[in-house]
Design a protein around this motif. Sequence first.
Motif: not given
Length: 222
Positions: A121-133
Amino acid sequence: WNYSAGSWKNTSAFRDITSNTLRLNSFKPAIIYGLFAAPTSESIPPAIAITTPTNNTNSSDVGLNVNYTVSDLNLQSCWYSNDTFGGNVTLANCGTNITTVIWTEGQHNVTVWVNDTSNNVNQTSVTFTIDTSAPQYSNLQKNETTVYKNMYVNFSASWTDSSLNGYIFAINQGSGWVNASFKTFNTAAADISFNVTRITVNEGTTVNWYFFANDSLGNVNQ
């Protein structure tokens, strides 16, 4: 010395001072073999990488796709989880990107896993922000209560947003709207828009003014 079948043999005879014959014994050099186990493909996990979005991205796209690539000779399955990681979502196959999620406003964390038929098993991650205001303003002010012709007036407003970018001041002194140049929010007063304008109209003229500001994602308010 004679060489035969992987060994050297000394067949020379020597005599000592008493005339006794000495014959050296033939010998074979010892051969030592070292054995080690090389890793096999069955012990190596699949390679995986998220290609978009880049980590710590801000986006106004609530339908933002999470795209990834995997590589292995014996791929079995791919799955993902996000935010609270309360449950996993199995993808149709390892060529299926994450394209059907409607993201809410705020920060999101996504992890994608992959395994092969040997359950490496292997894995990878990402962080992002949704800003519609759009940026929100408050505290609209001018420094003079009573304004006369040819006075210079300071106009200002306070703004709140997670990624303020810049602003434009506009004023109408009775002959149409005039926009000042775009200015970025500076580090000394990161949430304040400011302008100094000379009032050129006569007494009794109504003067209108406003600021509009945007954030780094292009959301605008005025």
